[in-house]
Design a protein around this motif. Structure first.
Motif, PDB file in Angstrom:
ATOM      1  N   UNK A   1       0.827  -1.198   0.000  1.00 48.68           N
ATOM      2  CA  UNK A   1       0.000   0.000   0.000  1.00 48.68           C
ATOM      3  C   UNK A   1       0.860   1.245   0.000  1.00 48.68           C
ATOM      4  N   UNK A   2       0.604   2.125   0.951  1.00 48.90           N
ATOM      5  CA  UNK A   2       1.338   3.387   1.046  1.00 48.90           C
ATOM      6  C   UNK A   2       2.810   3.177   1.431  1.00 48.90           C
ATOM      7  N   UNK A   3       3.106   2.096   2.118  1.00 45.65           N
ATOM      8  CA  UNK A   3       4.458   1.835   2.601  1.00 45.65           C
ATOM      9  C   UNK A   3       5.006   0.551   1.992  1.00 45.65           C
ATOM     10  N   UNK A   4       6.163   0.109   2.469  1.00 48.97           N
ATOM     11  CA  UNK A   4       6.798  -1.126   1.990  1.00 48.97           C
ATOM     12  C   UNK A   4       7.290  -1.937   3.168  1.00 48.97           C
ATOM     13  N   UNK A   5       7.355  -3.264   2.977  1.00 46.65           N
ATOM     14  CA  UNK A   5       8.073  -4.119   3.911  1.00 46.65           C
ATOM     15  C   UNK A   5       9.513  -4.035   3.439  1.00 46.65           C
ATOM     16  N   UNK A   6      10.347  -3.399   4.225  1.00 50.46           N
ATOM     17  CA  UNK A   6      11.694  -3.044   3.796  1.00 50.46           C
ATOM     18  C   UNK A   6      12.683  -3.485   4.865  1.00 50.46           C
TER      19      UNK A   6
END
Length: 128
Positions: free
Chosen positions: A35-40
């Motif tokens: 979505x708006x963010x990432x699994x980083x």
């Protein structure tokens, strides 16, 4: 039970990724859009299958006040081990990193604390 991941909450994932890779020398391991963010995540190049550091957005309402309270009290959110605190201090200082505690002998370890530019204090240490 073992530690496989831990989070550091950042005010901007791109800025956090740049700091933790370009400045500290970690390498990106995982990047998944969410979505708006990432699994980083990033890892140490010395331990590519070791503990992952999650570069997590500080979007939760409690995150910013928690981070600000830790910084105000001088409390690091995480500690990284380095081979030589004095050498790492000089390297990072040369890259423009702002330290809140210069290298200090604390008995069995030497420590230093710096600002990660994303709202956190980070401690480095090395055994004496």
């Amino acid at each position: 039970m073992k530690i496989t991941m831990m989070s550091v909450m950042v005010d901007d994932q791109d800025k956090g990724l740049a700091f933790y890779t370009d400045v500290l020398g970690f390498v990106k391991k995982t990047e998944i859009p969410m979505g708006e963010f990432r699994w980083l995540t990033v890892v140490s190049p010395e331990q590519p299958d070791g503990t992952e550091l999650v570069i997590e957005p500080d979007a939760h309402p409690a995150a910013k006040p928690w981070k600000a309270a830790l910084v105000a009290d001088g409390i690091p959110v995480v500690v990284f081990e380095v081979g030589d605190v004095h050498k790492e201090f000089e390297r990072l200082k040369g890259l423009g990193v702002r330290f809140t505690q210069e290298p200090a002998d604390m008995g069995p370890v030497t420590t230093a604390v710096f600002d990660d530019t994303c709202g956190n204090l980070i401690q480095i240490h090395a055994p004496n």
